[in-house]
Enzyme design. Structure first.
Site, PDB file in Angstrom:
ATOM      1  N   SER A  75       9.637  33.097  21.470  1.00 53.04           N
ATOM      2  CA  SER A  75      10.555  31.784  22.055  1.00 53.04           C
ATOM      3  C   SER A  75      11.098  30.645  20.897  1.00 53.04           C
ATOM      4  O   SER A  75      11.407  29.190  21.523  1.00 53.04           O
ATOM      5  CB  SER A  75       9.135  30.906  22.260  1.00 53.04           C
ATOM      6  OG  SER A  75       8.216  30.062  21.216  1.00 53.04           O
ATOM      7  N   LYS A  79       6.519  24.501  18.322  1.00 50.25           N
ATOM      8  CA  LYS A  79       7.496  24.377  18.906  1.00 50.25           C
ATOM      9  C   LYS A  79       8.494  23.734  18.794  1.00 50.25           C
ATOM     10  O   LYS A  79       8.056  22.718  17.870  1.00 50.25           O
ATOM     11  CB  LYS A  79       7.588  24.204  20.967  1.00 50.25           C
ATOM     12  CG  LYS A  79       6.139  25.120  21.405  1.00 50.25           C
ATOM     13  CD  LYS A  79       7.421  26.491  22.026  1.00 50.25           C
ATOM     14  CE  LYS A  79       6.439  27.458  22.509  1.00 50.25           C
ATOM     15  NZ  LYS A  79       6.692  28.878  22.562  1.00 50.25           N
ATOM     16  N   SER A 138      11.175  31.356  26.551  1.00 45.38           N
ATOM     17  CA  SER A 138       9.885  30.094  26.105  1.00 45.38           C
ATOM     18  C   SER A 138       8.811  29.477  26.905  1.00 45.38           C
ATOM     19  O   SER A 138       9.369  28.536  28.196  1.00 45.38           O
ATOM     20  CB  SER A 138      10.501  29.177  25.304  1.00 45.38           C
ATOM     21  OG  SER A 138       9.093  28.272  24.534  1.00 45.38           O
ATOM     22  N   SER A 149       6.266  35.982  18.008  1.00 45.65           N
ATOM     23  CA  SER A 149       7.460  35.680  19.021  1.00 45.65           C
ATOM     24  C   SER A 149       9.109  35.338  19.077  1.00 45.65           C
ATOM     25  O   SER A 149       8.529  34.474  18.169  1.00 45.65           O
ATOM     26  CB  SER A 149       6.298  35.176  20.271  1.00 45.65           C
ATOM     27  OG  SER A 149       6.890  33.327  20.311  1.00 45.65           O
TER      28      SER A 149
END
Length: 270
Positions: free
Chosen positions: A69, A124, A227, A67
């Site tokens: 994010s 993250k 995100s 993704s």
């Protein structure tokens, strides 16, 4: 798919076959006789599988970024390596920590098992450590009452959707990196879930403020307006940590029409 469990089962099955052949059946076969099929296709793979299982469980594990994010630090199609021992050695499959080592630090890019569904791995950036008070208000990040420095950088162009995002240089601890933070995007968090420790967070029209519980971490994506992170689904328990991402070893562009392999993205990142 729990690939670690699959590898573990394969290790056990092929290991049993390998042991039986070495200790029993190989001694009974006539000299020069061919190996039976179960040895050729089973036991012979045991040394390879055990090496792969050991490396993946305790040293490094590959991941693919699915993704956007973490744009601009990590792009969709990046293949990364994750250090499995930086934050301590854990038992494969069970995930129990057996050898404590370093703790995650602010600015680390961390892979962890998604708290709401531990079968899914997320990636993250670590922002809040245990005991920190982290506020994301009016699209500005504050940690323990101190606003995190931001410096404007050149706007980032999203080629897949043909628009620009505001890019900034952010410093967390000793780590300087880029984030995307669109000034015209909404500041509040309208989709926050009912997660463990939600009573530690206060949501309002300007954003959210959270006190990070002991043994947990608050993480954010570098693409702040695109995100799903701790602002929405909560804190990352120490037990869910997989490792520290540190190297891009391959990139295959998935944008249509595909551009192919981007060798320029291979290397370390912050």
């Amino acid at each position: 798919m729990n690939f670690a469990l699959i590898l573990f089962v394969l290790c056990v099955v092929t290991g049993i076959l390998w042991g039986l052949d070495r200790m029993v059946f190989a001694r009974k076969r006539p000299a020069g006789a061919p190996d039976p099929w179960w040895v050729e296709y089973g036991a012979s793979f045991f040394p390879v599988i055990i090496v792969v299982f050991g490396l993946r469980s305790f040293v490094v594990e590959p991941f693919r970024i699915p993704s956007g994010s973490m744009i601009p630090t990590l792009l969709i199609g990046d293949f990364i390596l994750v250090n499995k021992f930086t934050y301590g050695v854990r038992l494969p499959v069970l995930h129990d920590k057996i050898i404590p080592m370093n703790d995650p630090q602010r600015g680390d890019v961390m892979v962890f098992r998604y708290p709401a569904d531990p079968s899914v791995d997320y990636i993250k950036r670590v922002v809040g450590l245990p005991g920190d008070t982290v506020a994301y208000q009016n699209k500005r990040l504050t940690i323990n009452g101190v606003e995190v420095p931001l410096q404007p950088a050149e706007d980032y162009f999203h080629s897949e959707r043909a628009y620009y995002s505001n890019r900034f240089s952010e410093t967390l601890g000793d780590v300087q990196h880029h984030i995307l933070n669109d000034r015209d995007a909404r500041a509040d968090i309208p989709t926050a879930l009912d997660f463990p420790g939600r009573e530690n967070c206060v949501y309002n029209r300007e954003g959210v403020r959270c006190e990070v519980p002991v043994g947990h971490y608050l993480v954010l994506g570098d693409n702040r307006d695109q995100s799903a992170d701790s602002r929405i689904w909560g804190f990352v328990p120490d037990a869910n940590i997989v490792g520290k991402a540190f190297f891009i070893w391959f990139h295959a562009d998935t944008i249509l029409p595909p551009k192919g392999i981007d060798f320029g993205r291979i290397g370390s990142f912050r």
